[in-house]
Scaffold this motif. Structure first.
Motif, PDB file in Angstrom:
ATOM      1  N   VAL A   1       0.778  -1.141   0.070  1.00 38.74           N
ATOM      2  CA  VAL A   1       0.043  -0.077  -0.066  1.00 38.74           C
ATOM      3  C   VAL A   1       0.884   1.304   0.000  1.00 38.74           C
ATOM      4  O   VAL A   1       0.635   2.247  -0.787  1.00 38.74           O
ATOM      5  CB  VAL A   1      -0.893   0.073   1.115  1.00 38.74           C
ATOM      6  N   LEU A   2       1.836   1.006   0.883  1.00 38.76           N
ATOM      7  CA  LEU A   2       2.917   2.564   0.952  1.00 38.76           C
ATOM      8  C   LEU A   2       3.404   2.557  -0.521  1.00 38.76           C
ATOM      9  O   LEU A   2       3.869   3.664  -0.786  1.00 38.76           O
ATOM     10  CB  LEU A   2       3.914   2.120   1.870  1.00 38.76           C
ATOM     11  N   LEU A   3       3.814   1.494  -1.269  1.00 30.21           N
ATOM     12  CA  LEU A   3       4.524   1.826  -2.503  1.00 30.21           C
ATOM     13  C   LEU A   3       3.831   2.734  -3.420  1.00 30.21           C
ATOM     14  O   LEU A   3       4.353   3.406  -4.268  1.00 30.21           O
ATOM     15  CB  LEU A   3       4.448   0.458  -3.309  1.00 30.21           C
ATOM     16  N   ASP A   4       2.432   2.930  -3.340  1.00 34.90           N
ATOM     17  CA  ASP A   4       1.739   3.916  -4.203  1.00 34.90           C
ATOM     18  C   ASP A   4       1.670   5.258  -3.458  1.00 34.90           C
ATOM     19  O   ASP A   4       1.132   6.192  -4.125  1.00 34.90           O
ATOM     20  CB  ASP A   4       0.250   3.555  -4.410  1.00 34.90           C
TER      21      ASP A   4
ATOM     22  N   VAL B   1      10.171   6.028   6.011  1.00 36.98           N
ATOM     23  CA  VAL B   1      10.224   5.023   5.104  1.00 36.98           C
ATOM     24  C   VAL B   1      10.653   5.811   3.952  1.00 36.98           C
ATOM     25  O   VAL B   1      10.033   6.935   3.552  1.00 36.98           O
ATOM     26  CB  VAL B   1       8.898   4.207   4.759  1.00 36.98           C
ATOM     27  N   GLN B   2      11.111   5.198   2.946  1.00 37.23           N
ATOM     28  CA  GLN B   2      11.380   5.968   1.663  1.00 37.23           C
ATOM     29  C   GLN B   2      11.686   4.852   0.406  1.00 37.23           C
ATOM     30  O   GLN B   2      11.601   3.577   0.835  1.00 37.23           O
ATOM     31  CB  GLN B   2      12.920   6.575   1.621  1.00 37.23           C
ATOM     32  N   ARG B   3      11.096   5.243  -0.695  1.00 38.47           N
ATOM     33  CA  ARG B   3      11.122   4.417  -1.742  1.00 38.47           C
ATOM     34  C   ARG B   3      12.311   4.067  -2.172  1.00 38.47           C
ATOM     35  O   ARG B   3      13.236   5.047  -2.460  1.00 38.47           O
ATOM     36  CB  ARG B   3      10.161   5.078  -3.030  1.00 38.47           C
TER      37      ARG B   3
END
Length: 320
Positions: free
Chosen positions: A185-188, A203-205
């Motif tokens: 979910v966080l990826l989006d 967090v970071q992508r």
């Protein structure tokens, strides 16, 4: 808008508060009330009787930090003791403490405040049991850890160690599954080079490259054209070796270096026993009037408060 205008607006909002209005700080969630509003400071008081003046110049520094920040001022950067400034500033119609985003933000639209609404607060803090395997397993694990001297594992009985290993294995598996669901979910929502901060961390992508060889004919053709000798890249294919060993009398030890390593793995889980124990824990804690049960509830609340305090950023008493 100059700070003097925002300060005047904030003072007006503070003066209009009922005398019994209660605010709550971000991070530590400590309650306090305003006892006096002056031209250069706002006086607050905590339930234990501690009184503190919040100075105008510190509000101005916070105001400037929010203005300079992209997407809001990180709550984690608040100095020790500065949380009340953020809570009081939330009374201004343009500022809001957003703990989900972990930031103090400025908005052109109506914002929420850190005022405590007794009815809403009760509804907000009411805990709901999630229907997740990791939740139930974590409760059972905490219970087991509290009932045994896990600091001395060698002194525990074998049955106790089996219980601990089983629960640890279940928590690890189910927490990893949930962690992956959260990550999907966080990826989006997280973009490259833009870390997202919250109360317990950030967090970071990022990205990684996985390589797999193309078919053998393509690879050898490219290397031949580059003048690379095929013998330099040809190797023994393990899968083909295994196929040959199945039809010849050559022992595996003749072509493999074999090292045997023993380990423990979970063979079975007694779900019925776990469910019975879990329900017993919930029932006894919910209905018990014994001092021990009340102490446990207080310990849980104290632990949550201590975790919040430990995750605060500690850099000094003033904004810098």
């Amino acid at each position: 808008m100059p700070f003097s205008v925002s300060w005047s607006t904030l003072l007006e909002e503070c003066e209009e508060l009922p005398s019994d209005a209660t605010l709550v700080t971000p991070n530590a969630h400590k309650e306090f009330r305003l006892t006096d509003v002056q031209e250069q400071r706002i006086i607050i008081e905590f339930p234990d009787g501690e009184s503190r003046p919040l100075q105008r110049d510190q509000f101005e520094t916070l105001y400037q930090r929010i203005y300079e920040a992209d997407g809001g001022y990180d709550l984690g950067k608040l100095p020790v003791g500065a949380e009340p400034y953020a809570a009081v500033l939330s009374l201004h119609p343009r500022y809001e403490v957003n703990e989900d985003r972990g930031a103090i933000i400025e908005s052109e639209t109506a914002t929420t405040t850190q005022l405590v609404d007794e009815g809403a607060e009760d509804e907000k803090t009411e805990r709901k049991e999630p229907d997740l395997d990791v939740y139930a397993d974590a409760l059972l694990l905490v219970d087991a850890l509290e009932r045994h001297e896990v600091e001395s594992l060698t002194e525990l009985e074998t049955g106790t160690l089996v219980n601990l290993y089983t629960l640890l294995s279940d928590v690890q598996r189910n927490s990893n599954n949930l962690r992956q669901d959260v990550a999907d979910v966080l990826l989006d929502r997280v973009h490259h080079d833009q870390p997202v901060h919250s109360q317990y961390g950030s967090v970071q992508r990022t990205s990684r490259r996985n390589r797999s060889l193309k078919d053998e004919e393509t690879v050898l053709k490219v290397l031949d054209e580059a003048g690379v000798d095929r013998e330099r890249v040809m190797s023994v294919d393990r899968s083909k070796v295994d196929e040959v060993l199945d039809v010849v009398t050559v022992p595996a030890s003749a072509v493999y270096d074999i090292e045997e390593q023993e380990y423990v793995r979970k063979a079975e889980v007694n779900e019925d026993t776990k469910e019975t124990r879990l329900q017993g824990l919930k029932d006894s804690l919910a209905t018990s009037d014994e001092p021990e049960a009340e102490e446990l509830r207080e310990e849980i609340e104290e632990l949550e408060s201590r975790i919040n305090e430990l995750t605060e950023f500690r850099s000094g008493q003033t904004f810098s």
